[in-house]
Design a protein around this motif. Structure first.
Motif, mmCIF file in Angstrom:
data_model
loop_
_atom_site.group_PDB
_atom_site.id
_atom_site.type_symbol
_atom_site.label_atom_id
_atom_site.label_comp_id
_atom_site.label_asym_id
_atom_site.label_seq_id
_atom_site.Cartn_x
_atom_site.Cartn_y
_atom_site.Cartn_z
ATOM 1 N N ARG A 18 0.831 -1.206 0.000
ATOM 2 C CA ARG A 18 0.000 0.000 0.000
ATOM 3 C C ARG A 18 0.863 1.253 0.000
ATOM 4 N NH1 ARG A 18 -4.086 -0.863 4.868
ATOM 5 N NH2 ARG A 18 -4.690 -2.992 4.474
ATOM 6 N N THR A 64 -0.466 3.031 7.526
ATOM 7 C CA THR A 64 -1.184 3.151 8.796
ATOM 8 C C THR A 64 -2.492 3.908 8.611
ATOM 9 O OG1 THR A 64 -0.089 5.206 9.391
ATOM 10 C CG2 THR A 64 0.995 3.180 10.059
ATOM 11 N N GLU A 65 -3.432 3.609 9.459
ATOM 12 C CA GLU A 65 -4.727 4.295 9.419
ATOM 13 C C GLU A 65 -4.574 5.765 9.760
ATOM 14 O OE1 GLU A 65 -7.820 3.169 8.620
ATOM 15 O OE2 GLU A 65 -6.857 1.321 7.952
ATOM 16 N N ARG A 123 -3.276 7.682 6.792
ATOM 17 C CA ARG A 123 -4.304 7.743 5.759
ATOM 18 C C ARG A 123 -5.358 8.793 6.103
ATOM 19 N NH1 ARG A 123 -6.273 2.495 5.627
ATOM 20 N NH2 ARG A 123 -4.458 1.977 4.381
ATOM 21 N N PHE A 124 -5.828 8.794 7.339
ATOM 22 C CA PHE A 124 -6.831 9.769 7.750
ATOM 23 C C PHE A 124 -6.256 11.179 7.819
ATOM 24 C CE2 PHE A 124 -9.186 6.072 9.694
ATOM 25 C CZ PHE A 124 -10.180 6.092 8.738
#
Length: 49
Positions: free
Chosen positions: A2, A6-7, A10-11
């Motif tokens: 990807r 990490t989330e 991304r956010f």
């Protein structure tokens, strides 16, 4: 594999892009005015006597 793993990252990226769109939309970039004109008025030379 990807691009952003990490989330949190991304956010953060999505929030930054969304916030930038909101700022540019609120400033009215589609009106044909310069971005600097909406931040500060154009400079004018003072007259001397």
């Amino acid at each position: 594999m990807r691009l952003i793993k990490t989330e949190f990252a991304r956010f953060f990226a999505l929030g930054f892009a969304g916030g930038a769109l909101l700022v540019f939309g609120a400033m009215g970039l589609g009106t044909g005015h310069s971005l600097s004109d909406s931040v500060a008025s154009p400079a004018e030379a003072a007259t001397t006597y």
